[in-house]
Design a protein around this motif. Sequence first.
Motif, short mmCIF file in Angstrom:
data_model
loop_
_atom_site.label_atom_id
_atom_site.label_comp_id
_atom_site.label_asym_id
_atom_site.label_seq_id
_atom_site.Cartn_x
_atom_site.Cartn_y
_atom_site.Cartn_z
N ASP A 110 0.83 -1.19 0.00
CA ASP A 110 0.00 0.00 0.00
C ASP A 110 0.88 1.26 0.00
OD1 ASP A 110 -2.02 1.84 0.20
OD2 ASP A 110 -2.44 1.45 2.31
N GLU A 111 1.27 1.69 -1.21
CA GLU A 111 2.11 2.88 -1.40
C GLU A 111 3.43 2.77 -0.64
OE1 GLU A 111 -0.19 6.27 -0.31
OE2 GLU A 111 -1.70 5.94 -1.85
N LYS A 171 1.65 -12.37 9.56
CA LYS A 171 1.06 -13.56 8.92
C LYS A 171 -0.16 -13.17 8.07
CE LYS A 171 -0.83 -18.14 10.10
NZ LYS A 171 -2.24 -17.95 9.65
N SER A 172 -0.98 -12.28 8.61
CA SER A 172 -2.17 -11.83 7.89
C SER A 172 -1.79 -11.08 6.61
CB SER A 172 -3.01 -10.93 8.80
OG SER A 172 -4.12 -10.38 8.09
N TRP A 173 -0.79 -10.19 6.70
CA TRP A 173 -0.35 -9.43 5.52
C TRP A 173 0.22 -10.38 4.46
CZ3 TRP A 173 2.15 -5.79 9.50
CH2 TRP A 173 1.27 -4.77 9.85
N MET A 174 0.94 -11.39 4.90
CA MET A 174 1.51 -12.35 3.96
C MET A 174 0.40 -13.11 3.22
SD MET A 174 4.75 -13.96 6.07
CE MET A 174 5.27 -14.99 4.69
N GLU A 175 -0.60 -13.55 3.97
CA GLU A 175 -1.71 -14.30 3.37
C GLU A 175 -2.51 -13.46 2.38
OE1 GLU A 175 -2.57 -17.41 7.09
OE2 GLU A 175 -3.79 -15.58 6.85
N ASN A 176 -2.57 -12.13 2.64
CA ASN A 176 -3.30 -11.22 1.75
C ASN A 176 -2.44 -10.64 0.64
OD1 ASN A 176 -5.70 -11.52 3.21
ND2 ASN A 176 -5.08 -9.93 4.68
N GLY A 177 -1.19 -11.08 0.58
CA GLY A 177 -0.30 -10.60 -0.47
C GLY A 177 0.10 -9.15 -0.33
N GLN A 178 0.06 -8.62 0.90
CA GLN A 178 0.37 -7.20 1.13
C GLN A 178 1.83 -6.96 1.53
OE1 GLN A 178 -1.62 -4.30 0.81
NE2 GLN A 178 -2.74 -5.81 -0.41
N LEU A 179 2.52 -8.02 1.94
CA LEU A 179 3.86 -7.85 2.50
C LEU A 179 4.92 -7.74 1.41
CD1 LEU A 179 5.35 -7.78 5.26
CD2 LEU A 179 5.74 -10.23 4.97
N MET A 180 5.73 -6.65 1.48
CA MET A 180 6.83 -6.47 0.53
C MET A 180 8.19 -6.74 1.17
SD MET A 180 5.82 -3.15 -1.77
CE MET A 180 7.31 -3.38 -2.76
#
Length: 281
Positions: free
Chosen positions: A233-234, A251-260
């Motif tokens: 997210d930006e 873990k949640s960010w990884m599952e949602n594909g948000q983690l860079m």
Amino acid sequence: MGNIISMKNVRKDFKESKALRNVTFNVKEGEVFGFLGPSGAGKTTTIKLLTSQLIPTSGEVKVFGKEVYVNKKDIFKNIGVLSDTSGVYDRLSVRDNLTLYADIYGVATSNVEEILNKVGMLEDINKEAKKLSKGMKQRLMIARALLHKPKLLFLDEPTSSLDPGTTLEIHRLLKNLNEEGTTIFLTTHNMEEADKLCDRVAFLNDGEIVEIGTPKDLKLKYTTENIKVILKDENKEIMLKNDSESALRIKSWMENGQLMGIHSMEPSLEKIFLNLTGREL
């Protein structure tokens, strides 16, 4: 490996000024040892003590297990020095600059081409020193310090005022020399250089050693418990505590594909020095 340098409770006074205060450290054979601190901290004074250019006010200074001031000749045969006062003879060729010092050291002139090849200057052997770039002159001075194949090399701010590209070339040269068995004592105020080159470092401030250790150990010692997370997210950056609650969020960010990215908050050597002394370099 044994200690190639040993300083114990060393003090050096200049009239009312105390340049070094109770300095104690050892350098092991085969190490690249960084002596780090800002200008005026006492780095050059330490090199001058170790090379018998100065005598300590008190304390013990040994190189190769021998008191420096008692065994000057034996020690000088096995050390090379590149200091802030080193220079070259501009009107002489590269070859003649080194041949002159080969005569002084009493070593074979065949060493000249061998050393120039090692520092990548063999093609410039007949060039006048005044026509060399600043970086090439620095290589020539390193070649001169290596001419008699010393076991121990003292380098006082070897990349000061050099551009990044030339600095990188000097770093490669120093790494190669160390891999071939040369012990290096390096003074610098460039903490990135020290982190890259040194096996161990000592922080010197106002003539005192305030910390000593490997760069890795020092950064782990002074690291914080926080973690920096970068999200898609930006490229948003979030600081988290290193705990179970943060693990669930990651873990949640990884599952949602948000983690860079995830980064530990490991401090740089410069930041550690600042935290210890309150001084920037």
